[in-house]
Enzyme design. Structure first.
Site, PDB file in Angstrom:
ATOM      1  N   LYS A  95      -0.220   4.550   4.944  1.00 39.38           N
ATOM      2  CA  LYS A  95      -1.058   3.630   5.356  1.00 39.38           C
ATOM      3  C   LYS A  95      -0.719   3.419   6.840  1.00 39.38           C
ATOM      4  O   LYS A  95       0.661   3.014   6.931  1.00 39.38           O
ATOM      5  CB  LYS A  95      -1.325   2.467   4.677  1.00 39.38           C
ATOM      6  CG  LYS A  95      -2.355   1.521   5.102  1.00 39.38           C
ATOM      7  CD  LYS A  95      -2.786   0.508   4.102  1.00 39.38           C
ATOM      8  CE  LYS A  95      -3.789  -0.642   4.680  1.00 39.38           C
ATOM      9  NZ  LYS A  95      -5.138   0.020   5.207  1.00 39.38           N
ATOM     10  N   HIS A 135       0.912  -1.172   0.159  1.00 38.22           N
ATOM     11  CA  HIS A 135       0.168   0.075  -0.047  1.00 38.22           C
ATOM     12  C   HIS A 135       0.698   1.427   0.121  1.00 38.22           C
ATOM     13  O   HIS A 135       2.198   1.231   0.230  1.00 38.22           O
ATOM     14  CB  HIS A 135      -0.897  -0.049   1.168  1.00 38.22           C
ATOM     15  CG  HIS A 135      -1.884  -1.140   1.112  1.00 38.22           C
ATOM     16  ND1 HIS A 135      -1.984  -2.148   1.467  1.00 38.22           N
ATOM     17  CD2 HIS A 135      -3.416  -0.462   0.829  1.00 38.22           C
ATOM     18  CE1 HIS A 135      -3.067  -2.660   1.134  1.00 38.22           C
ATOM     19  NE2 HIS A 135      -3.972  -1.809   0.653  1.00 38.22           N
TER      20      HIS A 135
END
Length: 267
Positions: free
Chosen positions: A158, A154
């Site tokens: 995140k 990600h």
């Protein structure tokens, strides 16, 4: 259907507002941001760079939930628990895409679902939930001679790891083998770890750049591997899934559901 978007100045909040504007079966009723935000009292159009929407941004939950039918929530765990409480008190549908909950927070949300309809999922996209269904079936068909490893990547901002989607896939694999994920999960490996323990489910995570979400699950056997994967190219897939969940929930009884229920994939 009248909907309130919470955490509206975040990435997913903006995606949800945009997605609502593209449809005729849902209406943006209210927009909620954190206390003291510089966006308070401005029109919601400022968040997505659109024409005037006629929806005033607020930091007051009571105001945001006073004339709505449902809450779209991709916020933070503590905030989601608070909103679930509001939803239970006011009989509002609550769609939760937030990830990173503690066991206590998970239990609180399950309790609130006794009094309203909540759809909660680590991933709202059709593709990922179909992938979870396939993972469960594959895990059921393949014995523990096939090692299960889950990889996800990600964007750099995140904050939780493994991702909610990775955990969703891990849970699907565990259910396929009729085992408890918490008893077999291995989160990352470093140093001299020794031989891989048979029957475990491994997780590996990467963070960097602006990656929306890459997930793959490998079933590694002797002389062969099966790899199932999903790549998210736009956040709109999560927003569209959340709207689908809200419309589905409108016609279902109180309880805690997942996107597998919404998509008819829950066996």
């Amino acid at each position: 259907m009248r909907l309130t978007v919470v955490g509206a100045n975040g990435r997913m909040g903006r995606e949800l507002i945009t997605a609502i504007q593209r449809r005729k079966d849902v209406e943006l009723c209210a927009v909620l941001v954190r206390k003291g935000s510089s966006f308070v009292d401005k029109d919601a159009s400022i968040l997505i760079g659109s024409d005037f929407l006629g929806v005033r941004i607020t930091d007051d939950p009571e105001s945001a939930f006073s004339n709505t039918e449902g809450i779209l929530d991709f916020s933070q765990p503590q905030a989601s628990v608070l909103y679930a409480n509001y939803a239970a008190q006011k009989s509002l549908i609550h769609i939760i895409g937030t990830t990173g909950f503690s066991k206590t927070e998970e239990a609180q949300i399950a309790d609130f679902a006794k009094y309203t309809t909540i759809v909660k999922s680590g991933n709202m996209s059709l593709g990922v939930n179909l992938l979870a269904n396939l993972v469960k079936r594959a895990a059921k068909a393949l014995d523990d001679d096939f090692d299960i490893e889950i990889y996800e990547m990600h964007h750099a901002n995140k904050v939780d790891s493994p991702s909610g989607t990775a955990l969703l896939l891990g849970q699907a694999a565990a259910e396929g083998r009729n085992i408890m994920l918490k008893n077999v999960s291995v989160n990352g490996r470093s140093g001299h770890t020794g031989k891989r323990e048979k029957g475990t489910i491994g997780f590996a995570c990467s963070r960097g750049g602006t990656v929306i979400g890459d997930h793959s699950i490998t079933f590694a056997g002797e002389n062969e591997r099966i790899v199932l994967s999903h790549i998210a190219q736009e956040r709109s897939i999560f927003a569209n899934g959340a709207l689908k969940a809200a419309l589905w929930a409108k016609n279902h009884e109180n309880g805690l559901y997942s996107m597998l229920d919404v998509l008819g994939l829950n066996e």
